[in-house]
Scaffold this active site. Structure first.
Site, PDB file in Angstrom:
ATOM      1  N   GLY A  17       0.811  -1.202   0.000  1.00 42.69           N
ATOM      2  CA  GLY A  17       0.000   0.000   0.000  1.00 42.69           C
ATOM      3  C   GLY A  17       0.850   1.260   0.000  1.00 42.69           C
TER       4      GLY A  17
ATOM      5  N   SER B 245       1.243   3.612  -3.423  1.00 47.17           N
ATOM      6  CA  SER B 245       0.657   4.612  -4.312  1.00 47.17           C
ATOM      7  C   SER B 245      -0.775   4.962  -3.917  1.00 47.17           C
ATOM      8  CB  SER B 245       0.664   4.117  -5.757  1.00 47.17           C
ATOM      9  OG  SER B 245       1.978   3.957  -6.228  1.00 47.17           O
TER      10      SER B 245
ATOM     11  N   GLU C  94      12.891  -4.035  -3.727  1.00 55.07           N
ATOM     12  CA  GLU C  94      11.971  -4.188  -4.856  1.00 55.07           C
ATOM     13  C   GLU C  94      12.687  -3.937  -6.173  1.00 55.07           C
ATOM     14  OE1 GLU C  94       7.737  -2.394  -6.585  1.00 55.07           O
ATOM     15  OE2 GLU C  94       8.588  -1.586  -4.747  1.00 55.07           O
TER      16      GLU C  94
ATOM     17  N   SER D 273       9.052   5.440 -11.194  1.00 52.21           N
ATOM     18  CA  SER D 273       9.186   5.608 -12.636  1.00 52.21           C
ATOM     19  C   SER D 273      10.647   5.766 -13.050  1.00 52.21           C
ATOM     20  CB  SER D 273       8.392   6.827 -13.110  1.00 52.21           C
ATOM     21  OG  SER D 273       9.005   8.017 -12.651  1.00 52.21           O
TER      22      SER D 273
END
Length: 395
Positions: free
Chosen positions: A123, A125, A240, A380
């Site tokens: 949890g 974004s 990640e 991104s």
């Protein structure tokens, strides 16, 4: 044990343990997720063998393998079409809890991650906080021994299958935005928590939106100190971004393209493997993939040593996802010029189910569509380049 002997043992285990259903789920993967039930069956098989968390320290349930053995295991699993295990617990939260969690949190949560009793989602974004994660607004207000959480999270992968979620929440509005964020663990069956699935372009549900309406969570579920969750979150993101085996994925993509090129006719009637322009483009991306492999192993070496990969994890994330997209584009280029799927049976009778997967064309477009998001999720590519510029180039 030598690496060659170890590889032989891994192959024997995979040949014995991968059922047709589990293997089929791996063959049909078009993103980082495979069929949920088949993946959990594979998780339980690896747990029974003691091989479910090779990257964890041995005292917490890891295998004690060397770096090369871990790489061999992941490579053989990928080439044998084993489905990828869900990363949010084993790859991300687990290593982070080992570093930041209390003794009680480690004792309770880590064994449940290993066994598969707990399935975690992430949890981070929110509808108004994606790449600019520090702008998140989901609030957690202290009420005695609990926090009361209100807000929502979006793009929450496999929330519909998860029974736990780790969240970033705002516990203070004072000072810099990053200074008021905390990291907390929440049960998905908590009163006031609801999940709304999001159907993707390929027709499947991998993402969800999660709503918190006065969800009460024990304060003991806080990881790290209140208002210091940003440091915890950054640590998890390194696992990640740097923990994914991009180059192993690239090797499988290369194998699929090689097979396509050797069997598929291009517009001029010749095979793609004899097309010099196509071969030059394939060689170019293959060289970049090889260079990335060495950097990826450096990052994994840092994790093995208990260190911090830092900005290298951002570099791996950028290059790994962009190289993967370039492989996807080459597959689509071949498919666009020739109706590969329709003519595959004539070209290769009985091909489906071979070592590298079902008919390559069956998943080509779904992989391409799904992988467009790879340069966005986990931070991104633009954000990762900013991190590299500041922390590596000191700009």
């Amino acid at each position: 044990m030598t690496d060659n002997v170890f590889r032989t043992d891994v192959r024997a285990f995979l040949a014995e343990s991968l059922t047709p259903e589990i293997k089929r789920a791996g063959e049909l993967m078009t993103s980082v997720f495979a069929d949920f039930d088949a993946t959990m069956d594979w998780h339980k098989t690896l747990y029974a063998k003691g091989w479910v968390a090779p990257d964890w320290p041995q005292e917490h349930g890891g295998t004690g393998w060397t770096l090369s053995q871990r790489y061999i295991f992941q490579e053989e699993c990928k080439l044998a079409n084993a489905p990828a295990l869900f990363a949010m617990g084993l790859q991300m939260l687990g290593p982070m809890l080992i570093r930041y969690g209390t003794a009680e949190q480690k004792a309770y949560y880590l064994p449940r991650m290993l066994s598969g009793e707990d399935v975690w989602c992430q949890g981070y974004s929110e509808p108004g906080a994606g790449s600019d994660l520090a702008s998140l607004m989901t609030a957690a207000v202290r009420d005695g021994d609990d926090y009361i959480i209100n807000g929502s999270k979006i793009w929450t992968s496999y929330a519909q299958h998860s029974n736990k979620i780790f969240c970033l929440v705002r516990t203070s509005k004072e000072g810099k935005p990053q200074a008021g964020i905390s990291f907390i663990l929440v049960d998905m069956d908590a009163k006031g928590l609801s999940v709304e699935p999001i159907v993707g372009l390929d027709g499947t549900v991998e993402q969800c939106q999660v709503y918190f309406d006065d969800v009460r969570v024990p304060a003991a579920n806080l990881v790290g100190a209140e208002n210091q969750g940003w440091d915890v979150a950054k640590s998890l993101l390194e696992f990640e971004r740097g923990g994914h085996n991009f180059t192993i994925d690239h090797k499988k993509q290369m194998a699929k393209i090689d097979l396509q090129a050797s069997t598929q006719l291009s517009a001029d009637g010749g095979l793609w493997k004899d097309n010099p322009v196509f071969q030059a483009k394939l060689a170019d991306v293959a060289v970049d993939a090889l260079a990335l492999e060495f950097t990826e192993l450096r990052v994994k070496g840092a994790f093995v040593a208990g260190g911090n990969a830092g900005a290298l994890s951002s570099l791996i994330k950028v290059m790994g996802t962009e190289i993967g997209q370039r492989f996807n584009e080459l597959s689509v280029e071949m498919m666009a010029e020739h109706t590969f799927v329709k003519q595959l049976d004539a070209l290769l009778p009985g091909f489906e189910g071979e070592a590298i997967g079902p008919s390559c064309g069956l998943t080509t477009m779904a992989e391409y569509i799904n992988n467009r998001a790879a340069t966005i999720y986990g931070g991104s590519a633009e954000i990762q380049r900013d991190i590299i510029a500041k922390r590596v180039l000191h700009l």
